[in-house]
Design a protein around this motif. Structure first.
Motif, mmCIF file in Angstrom:
data_model
loop_
_atom_site.group_PDB
_atom_site.id
_atom_site.type_symbol
_atom_site.label_atom_id
_atom_site.label_comp_id
_atom_site.label_asym_id
_atom_site.label_seq_id
_atom_site.Cartn_x
_atom_site.Cartn_y
_atom_site.Cartn_z
ATOM 1 N N MET A 1 1.031 -1.104 -0.362
ATOM 2 C CA MET A 1 0.294 0.344 -0.244
ATOM 3 C C MET A 1 1.049 1.219 0.099
ATOM 4 O O MET A 1 1.070 2.096 -0.605
ATOM 5 N N VAL A 2 1.857 0.983 0.765
ATOM 6 C CA VAL A 2 2.795 2.373 0.955
ATOM 7 C C VAL A 2 3.934 2.544 -0.147
ATOM 8 O O VAL A 2 3.061 3.647 -1.387
ATOM 9 N N GLY A 3 4.165 1.264 -0.749
ATOM 10 C CA GLY A 3 4.327 1.218 -2.188
ATOM 11 C C GLY A 3 4.193 1.973 -3.855
ATOM 12 O O GLY A 3 4.782 3.257 -4.445
ATOM 13 N N ALA A 4 2.215 1.461 -3.281
ATOM 14 C CA ALA A 4 1.691 2.191 -4.745
ATOM 15 C C ALA A 4 1.207 3.572 -4.059
ATOM 16 O O ALA A 4 1.656 4.408 -5.675
ATOM 17 N N LEU A 5 1.293 4.165 -3.030
ATOM 18 C CA LEU A 5 0.643 5.720 -2.731
ATOM 19 C C LEU A 5 2.665 6.769 -3.675
ATOM 20 O O LEU A 5 2.110 7.303 -4.019
ATOM 21 N N LEU A 6 3.604 6.252 -3.189
ATOM 22 C CA LEU A 6 4.808 6.641 -3.090
ATOM 23 C C LEU A 6 4.749 6.769 -5.071
ATOM 24 O O LEU A 6 5.456 8.160 -5.646
ATOM 25 N N GLY A 7 3.893 5.118 -5.637
ATOM 26 C CA GLY A 7 4.409 5.556 -7.112
ATOM 27 C C GLY A 7 3.945 6.443 -7.671
ATOM 28 O O GLY A 7 4.163 6.954 -8.725
ATOM 29 N N THR A 8 2.437 7.133 -7.177
ATOM 30 C CA THR A 8 1.500 7.877 -7.639
ATOM 31 C C THR A 8 2.261 8.544 -7.901
ATOM 32 O O THR A 8 1.465 9.694 -8.360
ATOM 33 N N GLU A 9 3.301 9.383 -6.452
ATOM 34 C CA GLU A 9 4.142 9.873 -6.273
ATOM 35 C C GLU A 9 5.081 10.748 -6.869
ATOM 36 O O GLU A 9 5.623 12.137 -6.472
ATOM 37 N N GLY A 10 4.845 9.881 -7.745
ATOM 38 C CA GLY A 10 6.584 9.962 -8.189
ATOM 39 C C GLY A 10 7.998 9.643 -7.346
ATOM 40 O O GLY A 10 9.277 9.754 -7.963
ATOM 41 N N TYR A 11 7.801 8.538 -6.952
ATOM 42 C CA TYR A 11 9.483 8.497 -5.982
ATOM 43 C C TYR A 11 9.444 7.029 -6.725
ATOM 44 O O TYR A 11 8.626 6.357 -7.448
ATOM 45 N N GLU A 12 10.378 6.563 -6.426
ATOM 46 C CA GLU A 12 11.203 5.365 -7.345
ATOM 47 C C GLU A 12 11.054 4.376 -6.087
ATOM 48 O O GLU A 12 12.218 4.759 -4.717
ATOM 49 N N VAL A 13 10.682 3.656 -5.645
ATOM 50 C CA VAL A 13 10.072 2.304 -4.213
ATOM 51 C C VAL A 13 11.150 1.217 -4.744
ATOM 52 O O VAL A 13 10.452 0.331 -5.860
ATOM 53 N N ARG A 14 11.593 0.547 -3.246
ATOM 54 C CA ARG A 14 11.777 -0.576 -3.473
ATOM 55 C C ARG A 14 11.327 -1.094 -2.056
ATOM 56 O O ARG A 14 11.657 -0.008 -1.031
ATOM 57 N N ASP A 15 11.685 -2.671 -1.747
ATOM 58 C CA ASP A 15 10.873 -2.949 -0.351
ATOM 59 C C ASP A 15 11.619 -4.257 -0.359
ATOM 60 O O ASP A 15 12.515 -4.725 -1.309
ATOM 61 N N ALA A 16 11.650 -4.542 1.251
ATOM 62 C CA ALA A 16 12.295 -5.161 2.035
ATOM 63 C C ALA A 16 11.670 -6.467 3.121
ATOM 64 O O ALA A 16 11.026 -5.312 3.544
ATOM 65 N N GLN A 17 11.972 -7.275 3.087
ATOM 66 C CA GLN A 17 10.697 -7.764 4.399
ATOM 67 C C GLN A 17 11.393 -7.387 6.143
ATOM 68 O O GLN A 17 11.107 -8.562 6.781
ATOM 69 N N ASP A 18 12.687 -7.595 5.861
ATOM 70 C CA ASP A 18 13.520 -6.952 7.219
ATOM 71 C C ASP A 18 14.841 -6.887 7.390
ATOM 72 O O ASP A 18 15.016 -6.411 6.070
#
Length: 458
Positions: free
Chosen positions: A16-33
């Protein structure tokens, strides 16, 4: 495009946070730990880290925060948690977290926190650039007695938290002195924030310095973090400091209040000020507040103009040549005796800044070659014997023959000088300011006071 790394063990939060930031023009990566998050950050450094506090495994949120601060100290960290208490927030702040968000997260809260964190990221990048350009110690170039006195004052004042007023003509290296003080202090690993006071419109001073809340005034669509908050625990350089009365409370009480905010915010900031004006004279003339002057002028450091330290010019030429090579990879030029003698004799009205520009120009035009006296003559701003001796001055008028008051006579003479400079510069105010050996904001102020338009006909 700013980049954000989200480290959270909950897939829904990351999605959800990644989708929000993606629409705001951020480059998003994530990790689970924490472990995989740290690995991803070291592979490609993010601009901001969003980090969950409560994560399973050996590297929980606090441990991950500590490792990030150790490995990537310039990356702002925004913590997230749904079960954290006040003690957790305090501990995270002490470990270096920039902000703390409570779950469930609101889109507005996340975007606001990231916007503020990115401002801090930019400030840290600027400090890193200063560190790269000036060296960790901010060492001054040259061994003349004049620069030796400046170096000695820096060594004495840097370890303290005293306010310093750095005085000198434009281009003498006042910002370098400020950087040397900052990097020689216990705050060296914290932000060094520079603000050009002369460039701030008077009605935006509070917003720029102290920040504002959303809706505080027309056009305030988001909360803005001011310069004082951005430099918290670090150093704030007030460049070309003006008569900003609003600074008094911030300096005395060490607290600020955002425009539209309802509560004071404590700030721990060391204040350095720089000016090309004689502020003591301005106080006497009534154009600068006496109480503000006394608070800024705890330790004065006068920076000498380049014409008073000609023996340092050869070392400065070699220094700027080396800097140019580092930045561009071009081969170093060789400087002939005649070229170096010409550079040493020149009066340098633009001081070190002018010398740096000339050296860069010659280094580009004659990379890997010998710079001759003729090469220097071709790029210096004036020709012939004018380089070797100052121009003759017109005789002063007889005071008894003056028809107007001294004030009116001085104003008229200043108006003639400014209009002539503008005419010679083809109406270019920046060029006219250079000819008059002043800065553009100061020239604009004088033009307004004397009723001079850009065309110079009123």
């Amino acid at each position: 495009m700013p980049s954000v790394l989200i480290v959270d063990d909950e897939p829904n939060i990351r999605r959800m946070v990644g989708a929000l930031l993606g629409t705001e023009g951020y480059e998003v990566r994530d990790a689970q730990d924490g472990a995989s998050g740290l690995q991803r950050a070291l592979e490609s450094e993010p601009d901001v880290l969003l980090l969950d506090l409560m994560m399973p495994g050996e590297l929980d949120g606090m441990a991950t925060l500590a490792r990030f601060r150790e490995k990537l100290p310039d990356v702002p960290v925004v913590m997230m948690s749904g079960r954290a208490g006040l003690s957790d927030a305090v501990r995270a702040t002490k470990l270096g977290a920039f902000n703390f968000l409570e779950k469930p997260l609101s889109p507005e809260g996340v975007l606001l926190a990231l916007s503020s964190a990115l401002e801090l990221r930019q400030v840290r990048r600027e400090a890193k650039t200063l560190r790269r350009d000036y060296g960790l110690s901010g060492e001054m170039v040259g061994d003349s007695p004049a620069i030796g006195r400046v170096r000695e004052l820096i060594a004495r004042v840097a370890p303290t938290d005293s306010r310093v007023l750095i005085m000198g003509e434009s281009g003498t290296g006042k910002e370098l002195v400020a950087a040397a003080i900052h990097f020689g202090s216990s705050r060296r690993d914290r932000p060094l924030v520079r603000v050009n006071c002369a460039a701030i419109p008077r009605d935006l001073v509070e917003s720029e310095m102290f920040g504002h809340e959303r809706g505080a005034f027309t056009g305030a669509t988001d909360r803005r973090i001011g310069r004082f908050e951005l430099s918290h625990t670090g150093t704030l350089l007030l460049d070309e400091v003006g008569d900003l009365a609003k600074l008094l409370r911030a300096i005395e009480a060490k607290e600020i209040e955002r425009v539209g905010g309802g509560k004071p915010i404590r700030v721990d900031v060391r204040i350095l000020s720089a000016t090309n004006k004689d502020l003591a004279r301005c106080v006497h003339d009534g154009t600068f507040r006496e109480d503000l002057f006394f608070r800024l002028n705890v330790i004065p450091i006068p920076v000498p103009p380049l014409r008073e330290r000609p023996g340092d010019i050869p070392a400065l030429v070699r220094h700027f040549s080396a800097l140019h090579r580092v930045r561009t990879g071009q081969a170093l030029p060789t400087w002939s005796e005649g070229a170096m003698a010409l550079l040493t004799r020149h009066r340098w009205p633009g001081n070190i800044r002018e010398l740096a520009n000339i050296v860069e120009r010659l280094s580009i035009l004659h990379a890997g070659q010998t710079v001759s006296e003729e090469d220097v003559l071709a790029v210096l701003p004036i020709d012939g014997d004018a380089r070797r001796a100052p121009a003759a001055r017109a005789p002063l008028p007889d005071p008894a023959a003056l028809d107007a008051s001294l004030s009116d006579t001085l104003d008229e003479y200043e108006k003639v000088l400014i209009t002539r400079a503008l005419s010679m510069a083809g109406g270019n105010v920046a060029e006219a300011a250079r000819k008059l050996k002043t800065d553009r904001p100061n020239l604009y102020r004088r033009m307004r006071r004397l009723g001079i338009s850009i065309g110079g006909d009123d």
